[in-house]
Scaffold this motif. Structure first.
Motif, PDB file in Angstrom:
ATOM      1  N   ALA A 107      36.516  56.252  79.799  1.00 61.23           N
ATOM      2  CA  ALA A 107      35.742  56.540  78.590  1.00 61.23           C
ATOM      3  C   ALA A 107      36.647  56.544  77.369  1.00 61.23           C
ATOM      4  CB  ALA A 107      35.048  57.891  78.731  1.00 61.23           C
ATOM      5  N   ALA A 108      36.135  56.010  76.258  1.00 63.46           N
ATOM      6  CA  ALA A 108      36.888  56.010  75.000  1.00 63.46           C
ATOM      7  C   ALA A 108      37.043  57.442  74.497  1.00 63.46           C
ATOM      8  CB  ALA A 108      36.187  55.151  73.961  1.00 63.46           C
ATOM      9  N   ARG A 109      38.160  57.700  73.841  1.00 60.30           N
ATOM     10  CA  ARG A 109      38.474  59.031  73.329  1.00 60.30           C
ATOM     11  C   ARG A 109      38.000  59.166  71.885  1.00 60.30           C
ATOM     12  NH1 ARG A 109      42.886  61.708  70.770  1.00 60.30           N
ATOM     13  NH2 ARG A 109      43.430  63.710  71.744  1.00 60.30           N
ATOM     14  N   ALA A 110      37.264  60.228  71.607  1.00 56.81           N
ATOM     15  CA  ALA A 110      36.767  60.449  70.258  1.00 56.81           C
ATOM     16  C   ALA A 110      37.879  60.995  69.364  1.00 56.81           C
ATOM     17  CB  ALA A 110      35.605  61.423  70.292  1.00 56.81           C
ATOM     18  N   GLY A 111      37.752  60.751  68.063  1.00 60.95           N
ATOM     19  CA  GLY A 111      38.701  61.307  67.106  1.00 60.95           C
ATOM     20  C   GLY A 111      39.993  60.528  67.029  1.00 60.95           C
ATOM     21  N   SER A 112      40.978  61.138  66.378  1.00 59.59           N
ATOM     22  CA  SER A 112      42.276  60.493  66.215  1.00 59.59           C
ATOM     23  C   SER A 112      43.177  60.860  67.386  1.00 59.59           C
ATOM     24  CB  SER A 112      42.913  60.948  64.901  1.00 59.59           C
ATOM     25  OG  SER A 112      43.129  62.351  64.923  1.00 59.59           O
ATOM     26  N   PRO A 113      44.240  60.078  67.654  1.00 59.73           N
ATOM     27  CA  PRO A 113      44.622  58.875  66.918  1.00 59.73           C
ATOM     28  C   PRO A 113      43.807  57.659  67.344  1.00 59.73           C
ATOM     29  CG  PRO A 113      46.174  59.238  68.692  1.00 59.73           C
ATOM     30  CD  PRO A 113      45.219  60.399  68.718  1.00 59.73           C
ATOM     31  N   THR A 114      44.035  56.575  66.658  1.00 58.64           N
ATOM     32  CA  THR A 114      43.327  55.335  66.940  1.00 58.64           C
ATOM     33  C   THR A 114      43.856  54.687  68.222  1.00 58.64           C
ATOM     34  OG1 THR A 114      44.919  54.090  65.616  1.00 58.64           O
ATOM     35  CG2 THR A 114      42.945  54.903  64.483  1.00 58.64           C
ATOM     36  N   THR A 115      43.169  53.647  68.647  1.00 58.80           N
ATOM     37  CA  THR A 115      43.636  52.855  69.783  1.00 58.80           C
ATOM     38  C   THR A 115      45.044  52.318  69.506  1.00 58.80           C
ATOM     39  OG1 THR A 115      41.398  52.212  70.397  1.00 58.80           O
ATOM     40  CG2 THR A 115      43.181  50.755  71.128  1.00 58.80           C
ATOM     41  N   GLY A 116      45.883  52.290  70.539  1.00 61.45           N
ATOM     42  CA  GLY A 116      47.232  51.769  70.397  1.00 61.45           C
ATOM     43  C   GLY A 116      47.225  50.325  69.920  1.00 61.45           C
ATOM     44  N   ARG A 117      48.184  50.016  69.076  1.00 68.01           N
ATOM     45  CA  ARG A 117      48.269  48.650  68.572  1.00 68.01           C
ATOM     46  C   ARG A 117      49.724  48.246  68.429  1.00 68.01           C
ATOM     47  NH1 ARG A 117      46.255  50.392  62.508  1.00 68.01           N
ATOM     48  NH2 ARG A 117      45.464  52.186  63.634  1.00 68.01           N
ATOM     49  N   CYS A 118      49.980  46.988  68.654  1.00 68.22           N
ATOM     50  CA  CYS A 118      51.308  46.429  68.424  1.00 68.22           C
ATOM     51  C   CYS A 118      51.167  45.389  67.331  1.00 68.22           C
ATOM     52  CB  CYS A 118      51.875  45.801  69.692  1.00 68.22           C
ATOM     53  SG  CYS A 118      53.551  45.154  69.481  1.00 68.22           S
ATOM     54  N   MET A 119      51.710  45.707  66.158  1.00 70.49           N
ATOM     55  CA  MET A 119      51.613  44.804  65.011  1.00 70.49           C
ATOM     56  C   MET A 119      52.802  43.850  65.046  1.00 70.49           C
ATOM     57  SD  MET A 119      50.399  47.814  62.421  1.00 70.49           S
ATOM     58  CE  MET A 119      51.314  49.028  63.387  1.00 70.49           C
ATOM     59  N   ILE A 120      52.501  42.589  65.238  1.00 68.15           N
ATOM     60  CA  ILE A 120      53.523  41.574  65.487  1.00 68.15           C
ATOM     61  C   ILE A 120      53.557  40.590  64.326  1.00 68.15           C
ATOM     62  CG2 ILE A 120      54.326  39.792  67.074  1.00 68.15           C
ATOM     63  CD1 ILE A 120      52.672  41.208  69.262  1.00 68.15           C
ATOM     64  N   PHE A 121      54.701  40.507  63.685  1.00 67.34           N
ATOM     65  CA  PHE A 121      54.884  39.603  62.555  1.00 67.34           C
ATOM     66  C   PHE A 121      55.674  38.387  63.033  1.00 67.34           C
ATOM     67  CE2 PHE A 121      54.265  43.840  60.935  1.00 67.34           C
ATOM     68  CZ  PHE A 121      53.327  43.658  59.928  1.00 67.34           C
ATOM     69  N   VAL A 122      55.048  37.217  62.929  1.00 65.97           N
ATOM     70  CA  VAL A 122      55.644  35.976  63.431  1.00 65.97           C
ATOM     71  C   VAL A 122      56.173  35.169  62.254  1.00 65.97           C
ATOM     72  CG1 VAL A 122      55.283  33.913  64.831  1.00 65.97           C
ATOM     73  CG2 VAL A 122      53.953  35.995  65.311  1.00 65.97           C
ATOM     74  N   THR A 123      57.484  35.007  62.213  1.00 69.98           N
ATOM     75  CA  THR A 123      58.113  34.249  61.131  1.00 69.98           C
ATOM     76  C   THR A 123      58.077  32.750  61.436  1.00 69.98           C
ATOM     77  OG1 THR A 123      60.209  34.893  62.187  1.00 69.98           O
ATOM     78  CG2 THR A 123      59.567  36.079  60.204  1.00 69.98           C
ATOM     79  N   PRO A 124      58.321  31.898  60.462  1.00 73.04           N
ATOM     80  CA  PRO A 124      58.186  30.454  60.673  1.00 73.04           C
ATOM     81  C   PRO A 124      59.038  29.893  61.809  1.00 73.04           C
ATOM     82  CG  PRO A 124      58.253  30.923  58.331  1.00 73.04           C
ATOM     83  CD  PRO A 124      58.551  32.218  59.025  1.00 73.04           C
ATOM     84  N   ASP A 125      60.142  30.574  62.155  1.00 75.34           N
ATOM     85  CA  ASP A 125      60.981  30.087  63.242  1.00 75.34           C
ATOM     86  C   ASP A 125      60.481  30.558  64.612  1.00 75.34           C
ATOM     87  OD1 ASP A 125      61.545  32.764  63.039  1.00 75.34           O
ATOM     88  OD2 ASP A 125      63.716  32.524  62.825  1.00 75.34           O
ATOM     89  N   GLY A 126      59.319  31.213  64.656  1.00 78.90           N
ATOM     90  CA  GLY A 126      58.746  31.658  65.929  1.00 78.90           C
ATOM     91  C   GLY A 126      59.207  33.025  66.387  1.00 78.90           C
ATOM     92  N   GLN A 127      60.101  33.653  65.635  1.00 76.73           N
ATOM     93  CA  GLN A 127      60.560  34.990  66.015  1.00 76.73           C
ATOM     94  C   GLN A 127      59.428  35.999  65.831  1.00 76.73           C
ATOM     95  OE1 GLN A 127      63.265  36.344  67.290  1.00 76.73           O
ATOM     96  NE2 GLN A 127      65.058  35.107  66.802  1.00 76.73           N
TER      97      GLN A 127
END
Length: 330
Positions: A107-127
């Motif tokens: 079951a989803a958890r009410a309130g904070s914190p939000t769902t885990g996320r991995c914010m991935i920044f992809v640079t032009p060289d593929g890194q």
């Protein structure tokens, strides 16, 4: 003993990867180390960084969840236990994992914190520069466990990443007791050196108590666990403490050790390594799938290598090719 309905039930972080193009300047200006992974500890910092992202692609992730996704793609019957929040990303994660044919009932958890996320920044060289906010995934309570589900799977698969916070650690300990009480096998992946540094004694306790049937590690992780001089010394220190030890060695392939038997396979060929994220997760998927089907060690290792080669040939930690077709070569 009744025949289990599932090959594997896994417990792990429920995370959504958000990939967005970025410039080197953006990465530097926001205090990131290009190509590295950093943890984001506060919801406010996570929200602030998320707000700065350009248009992104959302793909469900998490180490054990990636492994289960790979096994399902191979035709395995799988289930996953992990905590999301009652929010948009939680809906994305639940949809993706269920759409892959994986049972997911937490079951989803009410309130904070939000769902885990991995914010991935992809640079032009593929890194890929990753910033992970673990969020709701680190609030998985023991009462979220489906004990009948655990007893009805051949393997319980656990990721070391989730050992850090108290609630999911207690849940995983209870899950181990449930699985072993039902005569099922427990597989555990060490996940990363920083995890081992924080929980080395606890991991040794699990191993020494005979609670782990299959232990997955790469070379750096097995050396970190044992604090041995090199990989071979580390393997020697552990191999008689677990029924099955599996060690991946990047381009050198992988080996599996059980008793006096040691089997090694080379890495599967790949035209170009694009992104190594998820290589260990998908190797575990192939190997565990083979074991769940009753394959021998060599064939299981070959399938693991094939799955790892597929995932490193493209961006993202979930398979894109038809793994069932690739498995025909194992």
């Amino acid at each position: 003993m009744t025949q289990p309905a599932y090959d594997v039930v896994a417990i792990g972080n429920a995370i959504v990867d958000i990939l967005s193009p970025a410039t080197d300047t953006f990465v530097a200006d926001n205090g990131m180390t290009k190509g590295a992974m950093a943890l984001v500890f506060s919801p406010e910092d996570a929200d602030a960084l998320y707000a700065k992202m350009g248009p992104g692609q959302e793909v469900s992730g998490g180490s054990a969840a990636n492994t289960i996704a790979g096994m399902a793609a191979l035709g395995g019957k799988c289930a996953f236990i992990g905590q999301v929040a009652d929010d948009q990303l939680g809906t994305v994660f639940a949809h993706d994992i269920r759409a892959a044919g994986i049972r997911f009932d937490t079951a989803a958890r009410a309130g904070s914190p939000t769902t885990g996320r991995c914010m991935i920044f992809v640079t032009p060289d593929g890194q890929r520069t990753m910033n992970t906010f673990l969020g709701a995934s680190h609030y998985l309570p023991a009462d979220a466990l489906d004990r009948d589900l655990i007893t009805n799977a051949k393997y319980l698969y656990l990721e070391g990443y989730l050992w850090d916070p108290e609630e999911p650690r207690a849940a995983m300990r209870e899950a181990i007791d449930v699985a072993r009480g039902a005569g099922r096998k427990v597989a555990f992946t060490l996940s990363a050196e920083f995890v081992i540094d924080r929980h080395r004694d606890a991991f040794h306790e699990l191993i020494d108590a005979g609670l782990i049937d299959v232990l997955f590690a790469n070379e750096a992780e097995i050396v970190s666990l044992t604090q041995a001089a090199d990989t071979e010394a580390a393997i020697a220190a552990v191999k008689n403490k677990v029924p099955l030890l599996v060690v991946t060695m990047s381009e050198e392939g992988a080996c599996a050790i059980t008793g006096d038997q040691r089997v090694h396979v080379p890495a599967a060929p790949v035209d170009k390594v694009v992104d190594t994220t998820g290589a260990g997760d998908l190797f575990a998927a192939g190997f565990l799938h083979g074991q769940a089907q009753g394959w021998d060690l060599e064939r299981s290792l070959r399938l693991g290598a094939i799955c790892a080669a597929e995932v490193i040939s493209h961006f993202g930690a979930r398979p894109l090719a038809d793994l069932k077709a690739l498995a025909a070569d194992a």
